[in-house]
Motif scaffolding. Structure first.
Motif, PDB file in Angstrom:
ATOM      1  N   VAL A 242      33.958  27.531  42.321  1.00 50.64           N
ATOM      2  CA  VAL A 242      33.727  28.907  41.878  1.00 50.64           C
ATOM      3  C   VAL A 242      32.983  29.660  42.985  1.00 50.64           C
ATOM      4  CG1 VAL A 242      32.598  30.385  40.172  1.00 50.64           C
ATOM      5  CG2 VAL A 242      33.650  28.245  39.454  1.00 50.64           C
ATOM      6  N   TYR A 243      33.415  30.904  43.231  1.00 48.40           N
ATOM      7  CA  TYR A 243      32.756  31.789  44.187  1.00 48.40           C
ATOM      8  C   TYR A 243      32.227  33.001  43.414  1.00 48.40           C
ATOM      9  CZ  TYR A 243      35.386  29.073  47.621  1.00 48.40           C
ATOM     10  OH  TYR A 243      35.913  28.054  48.372  1.00 48.40           O
ATOM     11  N   PHE A 244      30.932  33.283  43.563  1.00 54.37           N
ATOM     12  CA  PHE A 244      30.341  34.416  42.856  1.00 54.37           C
ATOM     13  C   PHE A 244      29.248  35.031  43.731  1.00 54.37           C
ATOM     14  CE2 PHE A 244      27.403  31.046  41.930  1.00 54.37           C
ATOM     15  CZ  PHE A 244      26.165  31.660  41.818  1.00 54.37           C
ATOM     16  N   ARG A 245      28.842  36.231  43.361  1.00 53.79           N
ATOM     17  CA  ARG A 245      27.749  36.913  44.048  1.00 53.79           C
ATOM     18  C   ARG A 245      27.003  37.790  43.049  1.00 53.79           C
ATOM     19  NH1 ARG A 245      28.833  42.247  45.253  1.00 53.79           N
ATOM     20  NH2 ARG A 245      31.020  42.907  45.017  1.00 53.79           N
ATOM     21  N   VAL A 246      25.760  38.137  43.430  1.00 54.86           N
ATOM     22  CA  VAL A 246      24.938  39.009  42.590  1.00 54.86           C
ATOM     23  C   VAL A 246      25.368  40.440  42.828  1.00 54.86           C
ATOM     24  CG1 VAL A 246      22.616  39.811  42.081  1.00 54.86           C
ATOM     25  CG2 VAL A 246      23.012  37.397  42.608  1.00 54.86           C
TER      26      VAL A 246
ATOM     27  N   ILE B  96      45.883  29.545  35.480  1.00 55.80           N
ATOM     28  CA  ILE B  96      44.675  29.001  34.867  1.00 55.80           C
ATOM     29  C   ILE B  96      43.438  29.489  35.615  1.00 55.80           C
ATOM     30  CG2 ILE B  96      43.417  26.873  34.402  1.00 55.80           C
ATOM     31  CD1 ILE B  96      46.114  25.514  33.932  1.00 55.80           C
ATOM     32  N   SER B  97      43.502  29.499  36.952  1.00 55.19           N
ATOM     33  CA  SER B  97      42.368  29.982  37.749  1.00 55.19           C
ATOM     34  C   SER B  97      42.076  31.449  37.455  1.00 55.19           C
ATOM     35  CB  SER B  97      42.666  29.794  39.236  1.00 55.19           C
ATOM     36  OG  SER B  97      42.869  28.430  39.556  1.00 55.19           O
ATOM     37  N   ARG B  98      43.121  32.252  37.318  1.00 60.51           N
ATOM     38  CA  ARG B  98      42.926  33.669  37.020  1.00 60.51           C
ATOM     39  C   ARG B  98      42.316  33.859  35.635  1.00 60.51           C
ATOM     40  NH1 ARG B  98      47.402  34.972  38.575  1.00 60.51           N
ATOM     41  NH2 ARG B  98      48.577  34.859  36.631  1.00 60.51           N
ATOM     42  N   SER B  99      42.762  33.064  34.666  1.00 57.31           N
ATOM     43  CA  SER B  99      42.212  33.161  33.318  1.00 57.31           C
ATOM     44  C   SER B  99      40.740  32.764  33.293  1.00 57.31           C
ATOM     45  CB  SER B  99      43.018  32.268  32.369  1.00 57.31           C
ATOM     46  OG  SER B  99      42.469  32.276  31.077  1.00 57.31           O
ATOM     47  N   MET B 100      40.385  31.701  34.043  1.00 59.34           N
ATOM     48  CA  MET B 100      38.988  31.288  34.117  1.00 59.34           C
ATOM     49  C   MET B 100      38.129  32.350  34.779  1.00 59.34           C
ATOM     50  SD  MET B 100      38.710  27.266  35.029  1.00 59.34           S
ATOM     51  CE  MET B 100      36.952  27.540  35.230  1.00 59.34           C
ATOM     52  N   GLN B 101      38.634  32.960  35.846  1.00 60.32           N
ATOM     53  CA  GLN B 101      37.877  34.003  36.534  1.00 60.32           C
ATOM     54  C   GLN B 101      37.589  35.179  35.610  1.00 60.32           C
ATOM     55  OE1 GLN B 101      39.823  35.574  39.993  1.00 60.32           O
ATOM     56  NE2 GLN B 101      38.350  37.223  40.264  1.00 60.32           N
TER      57      GLN B 101
ATOM     58  N   ARG C 210      29.035  38.776  39.551  1.00 58.25           N
ATOM     59  CA  ARG C 210      30.476  39.005  39.641  1.00 58.25           C
ATOM     60  C   ARG C 210      31.143  37.744  40.165  1.00 58.25           C
ATOM     61  NH1 ARG C 210      33.926  43.623  42.984  1.00 58.25           N
ATOM     62  NH2 ARG C 210      35.960  42.873  42.292  1.00 58.25           N
ATOM     63  N   VAL C 211      32.043  37.178  39.379  1.00 59.27           N
ATOM     64  CA  VAL C 211      32.805  35.996  39.784  1.00 59.27           C
ATOM     65  C   VAL C 211      34.010  36.471  40.582  1.00 59.27           C
ATOM     66  CG1 VAL C 211      34.060  33.958  39.003  1.00 59.27           C
ATOM     67  CG2 VAL C 211      32.022  34.716  37.768  1.00 59.27           C
ATOM     68  N   GLU C 212      34.059  36.103  41.859  1.00 53.96           N
ATOM     69  CA  GLU C 212      35.104  36.603  42.745  1.00 53.96           C
ATOM     70  C   GLU C 212      36.353  35.738  42.740  1.00 53.96           C
ATOM     71  OE1 GLU C 212      33.121  36.790  46.502  1.00 53.96           O
ATOM     72  OE2 GLU C 212      32.354  38.818  46.126  1.00 53.96           O
TER      73      GLU C 212
END
Length: 254
Positions: free
Chosen positions: A94-98, A142-147, A160-162
């Motif tokens: 998972v890639y995310f940022r504040v 599946i990846s898009r649905s999880m995001q 924000r989950v990128e």
């Protein structure tokens, strides 16, 4: 006067040219950081400070640094029961940022850790609604649905989950052998069907050729001569040449 050397890190210090009751402390945050300042328990100006220099009161202010860079983490392998009752082990990244430092500090105690735990439960929940065939063939969906699910859940935290990626799907060894045997049997069945179709097409072509030769008996003799010329080019010492039965009958009658 305060002089700063170029290229050096500027330490925190107090600026005392003001009266003693107005002493200020100078703080610094980097370009990729923001500071959320609390004054007597309340967030100052309802917005983060930085990048660069900012002032805080030494006795009444506290601040928290928030990193705005993209953070990645691995989702540990999760044992998941698919919709068609198959147990698989799936992991991901998972890639995310504040996105909002104020929300990341005020609305959740530890935003990165909470996002990691939520990603694990979201992975199990999403994959539990898929069967094995969908899990193996539709990883992008599946990846898009999880995001989308993670991004919606972490929005109140200022996260924000990128991107979400499924890294590996591990199947039980017995299931792997069964799938391999099924695939091999399917390939053999397709090969037999293709061979049968080829035989059918060849028999139809031979039937059409025999009808053409039957209409013109001299065509058969020409075909014999073509066969002889083909055999002669291969330098064979023995040539077996078929004779028409009609010619043999003429000799027998004589």
């Amino acid at each position: 006067m305060l002089r700063l050397a170029a290229g050096r890190h500027i330490p925190d210090f107090c600026y005392s040219d003001l009266p003693p009751h107005n002493i200020l402390c100078l703080k610094i945050v980097n370009e990729y950081e923001r500071a959320v300042i609390f004054r007597l328990g309340r967030i100052v100006d309802k917005k983060p400070k930085g990048p660069g220099l900012f002032f805080v009161l030494p006795c009444t202010d506290t601040f928290t640094k928030v990193d705005l860079r993209t953070i990645s983490f691995d989702i540990p392998p999760q044992e998941i029961l698919t919709r068609d009752s198959v147990t698989v082990s799936v992991d991901g990244v998972v890639y995310f940022r504040v996105q909002c430092p104020i929300s990341a500090v005020a609305n959740v105690s530890n935003a990165p850790s909470s996002t990691r735990l939520l990603a694990q439960t979201t992975l199990r929940n999403v994959l539990g609604t898929k069967n094995l065939a969908e899990l193996l063939s539709d990883r992008e969906g599946i990846s898009r649905s999880m995001q989308e699910s993670l991004d919606e859940a972490t929005d109140p935290w200022g996260i924000r989950v990128e991107r979400v990626e499924i890294k590996d799907v591990k199947l039980p060894h017995q299931l792997q052998r069964a799938m391999a045997a099924e695939a091999e049997a399917s390939r053999e069945a397709r090969a037999k069907v293709i061979a049968a179709e080829g035989e059918m097409k060849a028999s139809r072509a031979l039937k059409e050729a025999s009808l053409v030769i039957a209409e013109s008996p001299s065509a058969l003799q020409l075909r014999y001569l073509q066969t002889l010329s083909t055999i002669a080019t291969e330098k064979n010492s023995t040539i077996v040449f078929p004779l028409p039965i009609d010619i043999m009958q003429s000799f027998i009658k004589g």
